[in-house]
Motif scaffolding. Structure first.
Motif, mmCIF file in Angstrom:
data_model
loop_
_atom_site.group_PDB
_atom_site.id
_atom_site.type_symbol
_atom_site.label_atom_id
_atom_site.label_comp_id
_atom_site.label_asym_id
_atom_site.label_seq_id
_atom_site.Cartn_x
_atom_site.Cartn_y
_atom_site.Cartn_z
ATOM 1 N N GLN A 34 1.157 -1.316 -0.474
ATOM 2 C CA GLN A 34 0.091 0.289 0.005
ATOM 3 C C GLN A 34 1.130 1.794 0.347
ATOM 4 O O GLN A 34 1.894 1.608 0.682
ATOM 5 N N LEU A 35 0.439 2.313 -0.988
ATOM 6 C CA LEU A 35 1.068 3.414 -1.463
ATOM 7 C C LEU A 35 0.247 4.391 -0.695
ATOM 8 O O LEU A 35 -0.716 3.696 -1.388
ATOM 9 N N HIS A 36 0.550 5.165 -0.413
ATOM 10 C CA HIS A 36 -0.283 6.445 -0.296
ATOM 11 C C HIS A 36 0.345 7.742 -1.233
ATOM 12 O O HIS A 36 1.411 7.839 -1.787
ATOM 13 N N GLU A 37 -0.959 7.981 -1.583
ATOM 14 C CA GLU A 37 -0.699 9.952 -2.706
ATOM 15 C C GLU A 37 0.012 10.807 -1.737
ATOM 16 O O GLU A 37 -1.841 11.171 -0.890
ATOM 17 N N VAL A 38 0.714 11.564 -1.558
ATOM 18 C CA VAL A 38 1.032 12.169 -0.367
ATOM 19 C C VAL A 38 1.451 13.730 -1.834
ATOM 20 O O VAL A 38 2.048 13.606 -2.710
ATOM 21 N N HIS A 39 1.546 14.580 -0.770
ATOM 22 C CA HIS A 39 2.346 16.260 -1.864
ATOM 23 C C HIS A 39 3.357 16.335 -1.688
ATOM 24 O O HIS A 39 3.928 15.859 -0.311
ATOM 25 N N ALA A 40 4.671 16.270 -3.198
ATOM 26 C CA ALA A 40 5.595 15.682 -2.958
ATOM 27 C C ALA A 40 6.210 17.244 -2.271
ATOM 28 O O ALA A 40 7.398 16.086 -2.046
ATOM 29 N N ALA A 41 6.213 17.781 -2.095
ATOM 30 C CA ALA A 41 6.486 19.203 -1.543
ATOM 31 C C ALA A 41 6.796 18.251 0.074
ATOM 32 O O ALA A 41 7.907 19.289 0.305
ATOM 33 N N ASP A 42 6.033 18.442 0.985
ATOM 34 C CA ASP A 42 5.607 18.063 2.599
ATOM 35 C C ASP A 42 5.400 16.897 3.347
ATOM 36 O O ASP A 42 5.380 16.177 3.515
ATOM 37 N N TYR A 213 8.540 -8.135 -4.049
ATOM 38 C CA TYR A 213 8.667 -6.161 -4.048
ATOM 39 C C TYR A 213 8.559 -5.279 -3.252
ATOM 40 O O TYR A 213 9.083 -4.829 -2.748
ATOM 41 N N ALA A 214 7.966 -6.028 -1.940
ATOM 42 C CA ALA A 214 8.496 -5.458 -0.641
ATOM 43 C C ALA A 214 9.160 -5.114 -0.395
ATOM 44 O O ALA A 214 9.807 -4.345 0.487
ATOM 45 N N ALA A 215 10.062 -6.534 -0.396
ATOM 46 C CA ALA A 215 11.279 -5.900 0.184
ATOM 47 C C ALA A 215 12.554 -5.525 0.214
ATOM 48 O O ALA A 215 13.224 -4.222 0.204
ATOM 49 N N ALA A 216 12.449 -5.053 -1.346
ATOM 50 C CA ALA A 216 13.184 -4.133 -2.220
ATOM 51 C C ALA A 216 12.635 -2.754 -1.806
ATOM 52 O O ALA A 216 12.817 -1.619 -1.855
ATOM 53 N N LEU A 217 10.917 -2.693 -1.747
ATOM 54 C CA LEU A 217 10.429 -1.312 -1.593
ATOM 55 C C LEU A 217 10.756 -0.454 -0.065
ATOM 56 O O LEU A 217 11.384 0.442 0.138
ATOM 57 N N GLN A 218 11.405 -1.907 0.878
ATOM 58 C CA GLN A 218 12.225 -1.570 2.404
ATOM 59 C C GLN A 218 13.056 -0.914 1.588
ATOM 60 O O GLN A 218 13.503 0.219 2.659
ATOM 61 N N GLN A 219 13.833 -1.594 1.072
ATOM 62 C CA GLN A 219 15.223 -1.281 0.870
ATOM 63 C C GLN A 219 15.826 0.134 0.319
ATOM 64 O O GLN A 219 16.398 0.989 0.707
ATOM 65 N N LEU A 220 14.666 1.012 -0.365
ATOM 66 C CA LEU A 220 14.227 2.373 -1.030
ATOM 67 C C LEU A 220 14.017 3.028 -0.188
ATOM 68 O O LEU A 220 14.927 4.304 0.265
ATOM 69 N N THR A 222 14.310 2.875 3.205
ATOM 70 C CA THR A 222 15.750 2.595 4.486
ATOM 71 C C THR A 222 16.358 3.637 4.042
ATOM 72 O O THR A 222 16.913 4.318 4.310
ATOM 73 N N ALA A 223 17.145 3.787 2.490
ATOM 74 C CA ALA A 223 17.571 4.762 1.372
ATOM 75 C C ALA A 223 17.644 5.567 2.032
ATOM 76 O O ALA A 223 18.293 6.545 1.872
ATOM 77 N N LYS A 224 16.389 5.967 2.068
ATOM 78 C CA LYS A 224 15.580 7.379 1.538
ATOM 79 C C LYS A 224 15.874 8.295 3.058
ATOM 80 O O LYS A 224 16.426 9.178 2.930
ATOM 81 N N GLU A 225 15.378 7.580 3.858
ATOM 82 C CA GLU A 225 15.690 7.812 5.135
ATOM 83 C C GLU A 225 16.719 8.016 5.633
ATOM 84 O O GLU A 225 16.873 9.440 6.644
ATOM 85 N N THR A 226 18.019 7.345 5.256
ATOM 86 C CA THR A 226 19.058 7.258 6.116
ATOM 87 C C THR A 226 20.201 8.569 4.933
ATOM 88 O O THR A 226 21.187 8.303 5.366
ATOM 89 N N GLY A 227 19.713 8.439 3.790
ATOM 90 C CA GLY A 227 20.458 9.033 2.915
ATOM 91 C C GLY A 227 21.865 8.277 2.892
ATOM 92 O O GLY A 227 22.588 8.713 1.292
ATOM 93 N N GLY A 228 21.190 7.404 2.325
ATOM 94 C CA GLY A 228 21.701 6.332 1.748
ATOM 95 C C GLY A 228 21.570 6.094 0.097
ATOM 96 O O GLY A 228 20.821 6.757 -0.390
ATOM 97 N N GLU A 229 21.955 5.531 -1.056
ATOM 98 C CA GLU A 229 22.522 5.010 -1.840
ATOM 99 C C GLU A 229 21.656 3.431 -2.154
ATOM 100 O O GLU A 229 22.465 2.710 -1.015
ATOM 101 N N LEU A 230 21.131 3.310 -3.439
ATOM 102 C CA LEU A 230 20.760 1.898 -3.572
ATOM 103 C C LEU A 230 22.237 1.704 -5.015
ATOM 104 O O LEU A 230 21.586 3.048 -5.837
ATOM 105 N N ALA A 231 22.097 0.139 -5.158
ATOM 106 C CA ALA A 231 22.822 0.254 -5.909
ATOM 107 C C ALA A 231 22.107 -0.117 -6.905
ATOM 108 O O ALA A 231 21.284 -0.503 -7.377
#
Length: 260
Positions: A34-42, A213-220, A222-231
């Motif tokens: 489940q992904l929600h629609e959000v305002h990209a700015a905030d 897909y769910a595991a790959a999304l979780q990696q994404l 986590t990377a967004k939250e921590t400022g990391g990069e995905l290979a």
């Protein structure tokens, strides 16, 4: 059958003069992330509201009906009780039109699958008869059924002593391949190597396959939250030399087979 599932249709299956009351239950369930629609700015949630164009106000579900637009632009309002009175036999009866070999059905026509369960004790014997007859003949019944305000073709066949009602697309809903399927000349060596590779590769064990897909999304996330990069995954390279690619594939398949 999982009786916790809610019946989506109640009616009859009829073949010849034999009829039985049944209920249809969804035969599959998809694992959706489940992904929600959000305002990209905030990141705040986006909400969709039911607003009446004429009155400019939000309306409750109880006020919502269906609308049919006529050729002259008028809108005819149709309520649930109107749709219940639709003079369409397939709304309440899955009438068997005939029988076809199970392998004679084109898989591209398959849509949604439902399990049919006998609704009353008196339906159990004709239900068992249809299951046994279809199993013995290795055939599927072709019928029509109306689900979710749409009439569909359906195939009925047994699976583990239970009738499956598989809705089908109408033939006119299937597009012909056309342009993309451009053939190219093959050599005898290429065809022989391709056949050998097919023979080398094992049959997949479907019970061991899972949605990743769910595991790959979780990696994404986590990377967004921590400022990391995905290979980044590299795209496959096109086979310039088809024979060389097939021979290399055969060697790889043989090595995997020997290490099992």
């Amino acid at each position: 059958m999982d009786e916790v599932a809610q019946a989506v249709w109640t009616g009859w299956i009829s073949f010849g003069l034999v009829s039985m009351p049944v209920r249809l239950f969804p035969a599959t369930r998809e694992h959706l992330v489940q992904l929600h629609e959000v305002h990209a700015a905030d990141g705040s949630r986006i909400r969709h509201r039911r607003v009446c164009e004429a009155e400019g106000r939000e309306v409750d579900w109880q006020e919502v009906a269906k609308g049919y637009q006529t050729a002259d632009g008028r809108t005819v309002v149709l309520r649930e009780e109107d749709l219940e009175a639709l003079p369409l036999p397939s709304r309440h009866v899955i009438e068997v039109l005939g029988f076809v070999p199970v392998d004679g059905l084109d898989p591209i026509l398959f849509s949604r699958a439902y399990y049919a369960a006998p609704q009353q004790d008196l339906a159990r014997r004709p239900y068992a008869l249809l299951v046994a007859a279809l199993t013995r003949a290795e055939r599927a019944a072709v019928a029509k059924v109306t689900l979710c305000t749409r009439e569909r073709l359906a195939a009925v066949w047994p699976r583990r002593e239970t009738l499956v009602v598989q809705t089908l697309l109408w033939p006119e809903e299937v597009r012909e391949p056309g342009g993309p399927a451009v053939s190219a000349p093959l050599t005898g060596q290429e065809l022989e190597l391709g056949s050998l590779l097919m023979a080398q590769l094992p049959e997949p064990d479907f019970s061991s396959l899972h949605d990743e897909y769910a595991a790959a999304l979780q990696q994404l996330v986590t990377a967004k939250e921590t400022g990391g990069e995905l290979a980044r995954l590299a795209d496959p390279e096109p086979a310039v030399d088809l024979v060389a690619a097939l021979e290399a594939s055969l060697r790889t398949a043989a090595d995997r087979k020997s290490t099992r």
